[in-house]
Scaffold this motif. Structure first.
Motif, PDB file in Angstrom:
ATOM      1  N   CYS A  72       0.814  -1.216   0.000  1.00 54.07           N
ATOM      2  CA  CYS A  72       0.000   0.000   0.000  1.00 54.07           C
ATOM      3  C   CYS A  72       0.846   1.264   0.000  1.00 54.07           C
ATOM      4  O   CYS A  72       0.366   2.337  -0.366  1.00 54.07           O
ATOM      5  CB  CYS A  72      -0.969   0.012   1.176  1.00 54.07           C
ATOM      6  SG  CYS A  72      -0.182   0.277   2.794  1.00 54.07           S
ATOM      7  N   GLN A  73       2.103   1.155   0.418  1.00 51.06           N
ATOM      8  CA  GLN A  73       2.975   2.326   0.523  1.00 51.06           C
ATOM      9  C   GLN A  73       3.983   2.413  -0.620  1.00 51.06           C
ATOM     10  O   GLN A  73       4.837   3.298  -0.618  1.00 51.06           O
ATOM     11  CB  GLN A  73       3.725   2.282   1.858  1.00 51.06           C
ATOM     12  CG  GLN A  73       2.827   2.362   3.070  1.00 51.06           C
ATOM     13  CD  GLN A  73       1.991   3.628   3.062  1.00 51.06           C
ATOM     14  OE1 GLN A  73       2.513   4.740   3.020  1.00 51.06           O
ATOM     15  NE2 GLN A  73       0.666   3.468   3.080  1.00 51.06           N
ATOM     16  N   CYS A  74       3.867   1.514  -1.600  1.00 48.60           N
ATOM     17  CA  CYS A  74       4.853   1.462  -2.678  1.00 48.60           C
ATOM     18  C   CYS A  74       4.267   1.928  -4.003  1.00 48.60           C
ATOM     19  O   CYS A  74       3.122   1.603  -4.347  1.00 48.60           O
ATOM     20  CB  CYS A  74       5.377   0.029  -2.840  1.00 48.60           C
ATOM     21  SG  CYS A  74       6.433  -0.490  -1.466  1.00 48.60           S
ATOM     22  N   ARG A  75       5.086   2.664  -4.745  1.00 48.13           N
ATOM     23  CA  ARG A  75       4.738   3.085  -6.099  1.00 48.13           C
ATOM     24  C   ARG A  75       5.731   2.461  -7.069  1.00 48.13           C
ATOM     25  O   ARG A  75       6.922   2.345  -6.781  1.00 48.13           O
ATOM     26  CB  ARG A  75       4.714   4.606  -6.222  1.00 48.13           C
ATOM     27  CG  ARG A  75       3.628   5.235  -5.364  1.00 48.13           C
ATOM     28  CD  ARG A  75       3.298   6.664  -5.746  1.00 48.13           C
ATOM     29  NE  ARG A  75       2.116   7.122  -5.018  1.00 48.13           N
ATOM     30  CZ  ARG A  75       0.860   6.911  -5.396  1.00 48.13           C
ATOM     31  NH1 ARG A  75       0.636   6.238  -6.525  1.00 48.13           N
ATOM     32  NH2 ARG A  75      -0.157   7.351  -4.689  1.00 48.13           N
ATOM     33  N   VAL A  76       5.216   2.052  -8.225  1.00 42.86           N
ATOM     34  CA  VAL A  76       6.008   1.315  -9.194  1.00 42.86           C
ATOM     35  C   VAL A  76       6.671   2.299 -10.151  1.00 42.86           C
ATOM     36  O   VAL A  76       5.990   2.955 -10.946  1.00 42.86           O
ATOM     37  CB  VAL A  76       5.133   0.312  -9.970  1.00 42.86           C
ATOM     38  CG1 VAL A  76       5.989  -0.480 -10.945  1.00 42.86           C
ATOM     39  CG2 VAL A  76       4.418  -0.636  -9.000  1.00 42.86           C
ATOM     40  N   ALA A  77       7.995   2.399 -10.057  1.00 46.18           N
ATOM     41  CA  ALA A  77       8.742   3.289 -10.944  1.00 46.18           C
ATOM     42  C   ALA A  77       9.454   2.517 -12.051  1.00 46.18           C
ATOM     43  O   ALA A  77       9.631   3.030 -13.163  1.00 46.18           O
ATOM     44  CB  ALA A  77       9.759   4.091 -10.138  1.00 46.18           C
ATOM     45  N   ASP A  78       9.868   1.275 -11.747  1.00 46.58           N
ATOM     46  CA  ASP A  78      10.564   0.420 -12.708  1.00 46.58           C
ATOM     47  C   ASP A  78      10.009  -0.991 -12.604  1.00 46.58           C
ATOM     48  O   ASP A  78       9.177  -1.283 -11.737  1.00 46.58           O
ATOM     49  CB  ASP A  78      12.071   0.421 -12.421  1.00 46.58           C
ATOM     50  CG  ASP A  78      12.694   1.793 -12.569  1.00 46.58           C
ATOM     51  OD1 ASP A  78      12.649   2.342 -13.683  1.00 46.58           O
ATOM     52  OD2 ASP A  78      13.209   2.319 -11.555  1.00 46.58           O
ATOM     53  N   ASP A  79      10.469  -1.864 -13.472  1.00 47.25           N
ATOM     54  CA  ASP A  79       9.999  -3.249 -13.472  1.00 47.25           C
ATOM     55  C   ASP A  79      10.287  -3.903 -12.123  1.00 47.25           C
ATOM     56  O   ASP A  79      11.332  -3.686 -11.508  1.00 47.25           O
ATOM     57  CB  ASP A  79      10.671  -4.049 -14.585  1.00 47.25           C
ATOM     58  CG  ASP A  79      10.232  -3.607 -15.979  1.00 47.25           C
ATOM     59  OD1 ASP A  79       9.257  -2.835 -16.068  1.00 47.25           O
ATOM     60  OD2 ASP A  79      10.875  -4.027 -16.959  1.00 47.25           O
ATOM     61  N   LEU A  80       9.333  -4.728 -11.681  1.00 46.07           N
ATOM     62  CA  LEU A  80       9.451  -5.420 -10.399  1.00 46.07           C
ATOM     63  C   LEU A  80       9.071  -6.885 -10.554  1.00 46.07           C
ATOM     64  O   LEU A  80       8.216  -7.232 -11.378  1.00 46.07           O
ATOM     65  CB  LEU A  80       8.509  -4.811  -9.356  1.00 46.07           C
ATOM     66  CG  LEU A  80       8.766  -3.411  -8.809  1.00 46.07           C
ATOM     67  CD1 LEU A  80       7.592  -3.000  -7.915  1.00 46.07           C
ATOM     68  CD2 LEU A  80      10.058  -3.396  -8.036  1.00 46.07           C
ATOM     69  N   THR A  81       9.680  -7.724  -9.740  1.00 41.61           N
ATOM     70  CA  THR A  81       9.216  -9.091  -9.545  1.00 41.61           C
ATOM     71  C   THR A  81       8.936  -9.241  -8.058  1.00 41.61           C
ATOM     72  O   THR A  81       9.834  -9.017  -7.235  1.00 41.61           O
ATOM     73  CB  THR A  81      10.271 -10.121  -9.980  1.00 41.61           C
ATOM     74  OG1 THR A  81      10.573  -9.938 -11.369  1.00 41.61           O
ATOM     75  CG2 THR A  81       9.754 -11.542  -9.765  1.00 41.61           C
TER      76      THR A  81
END
Length: 312
Positions: A72-81
């Motif tokens: 809930c506190q994370c924003r996606v800036a780059d590719d993630l696994t």
């Protein structure tokens, strides 16, 4: 757009999109509750890549090193696994050894974990029921004294976990998730200082453990405990509280309803400016408690509050 990989699924996420929203939007079951970084129900492990984290201090350094983040506190800036928290893989088993209703809506749940859990009075524990339902609860048990983990579950309002809790049975197995600190605790350095414990509803749970911890450590200062409930019958620990007060003359108990609260707060007095206050309950109740203590001149650094946030 960046991509998030979860098991065999790949999700395209708008730049700086919220990780929890992206996972839920793709149909991936991620337990969540407060969306404020408080409940810790939405744990995910980052296997590759790093999201933008709005609350990096919400988890311990060890957890972050293992890759855990609050979705809930994370924003996606780059590719993630990422890997969603799996209670069977990442949690620990516990069996129900006590399951009784203290009122029509408050369930006292006692659990015996398969592996010993080291904790302090007042800490929080994420509890997992079947079908991936998770909720954080404050521990009401006393470490090294009680042979179980005790939680007080408020089932007054409908919800996935409270509905599941109404069906709990002795011997049933549950899963335990993360144990975390919370704001409330007892410090031995407070031994001679007055304590002011203010609770609303099942906000009494952590203060019940902390109160007994203070008495176990021979707390010498006066202790006043006020419990706010909707009606007299909802003071679910009235008998054991009064029994403790009969054994410890420095302990004073006051049980009030919502209608009686304004008068009770107006009558609240501090024994000294050295008083340590611990507050727990819903936002409105904790705010009312804190406002009264502020008007009485108690320094803010002597007020510890644990707010039970409603489910988002």
């Amino acid at each position: 757009m960046p991509e998030v990989k979860v098991a065999s699924q790949t999700i395209q996420v708008p730049q700086a999109g919220n990780l929890l929203d992206a996972l839920l939007g793709a149909g991936i079951a991620v337990p969540n509750s407060c969306r404020a970084g408080s409940c810790h129900a939405c744990l995910v492990r980052c296997l590759q890549g790093e999201p933008e984290d709005a609350q990096p201090d919400a988890l311990s350094a060890a957890q972050r090193q293992q890759g855990w983040r609050l979705a809930c506190q994370c924003r996606v800036a780059d590719d993630l696994t990422v890997q969603v928290f799996d209670p069977l893989r990442d949690g620990r088993a516990a069996s129900i050894v006590g399951c009784d209703w203290l009122t029509n809506d408050v369930l006292r749940l006692r659990l015996h974990p398969e592996r010993r859990l080291a904790y302090q009075a007042g800490q929080h524990l994420v509890l997992w029921a079947d079908a991936g339902i998770a909720r954080p609860y404050s521990l009401a048990s006393l470490p090294d004294a009680d042979d179980w983990l005790e939680l007080h579950i408020d089932c007054a309002k409908p919800g996935a976990f409270s509905t599941a809790a109404r069906g709990f049975q002795l011997g049933q197995s549950l899963r335990l998730g993360e144990l975390r600190g919370g704001a409330l605790h007892y410090d031995p350095d407070w031994q001679a200082r007055p304590l002011c414990l203010l609770a609303a509803g099942t906000g009494l749970a952590p203060l019940w453990g902390i109160l007994r911890e203070a008495l176990r450590q021979d707390h010498r200062g006066p202790i006043q405990l006020l419990h706010l409930a909707g009606e007299p019958a909802a003071h679910y620990l009235a008998a054991p509280l009064h029994a403790l007060a009969a054994q410890h003359p420095q302990l004073h108990i006051r049980l009030v309803t919502a209608a009686e609260l304004p008068a009770a707060l107006a009558e609240l007095r501090l024994v000294s400016r050295q008083t340590q206050a611990l507050l727990c309950g819903g936002p409105a109740s904790v705010e009312a408690f804190a406002r009264r203590l502020y008007l009485l001149g108690l320094p803010r650094n002597q007020v510890l509050a644990d707010v039970f946030l409603p489910r988002a």
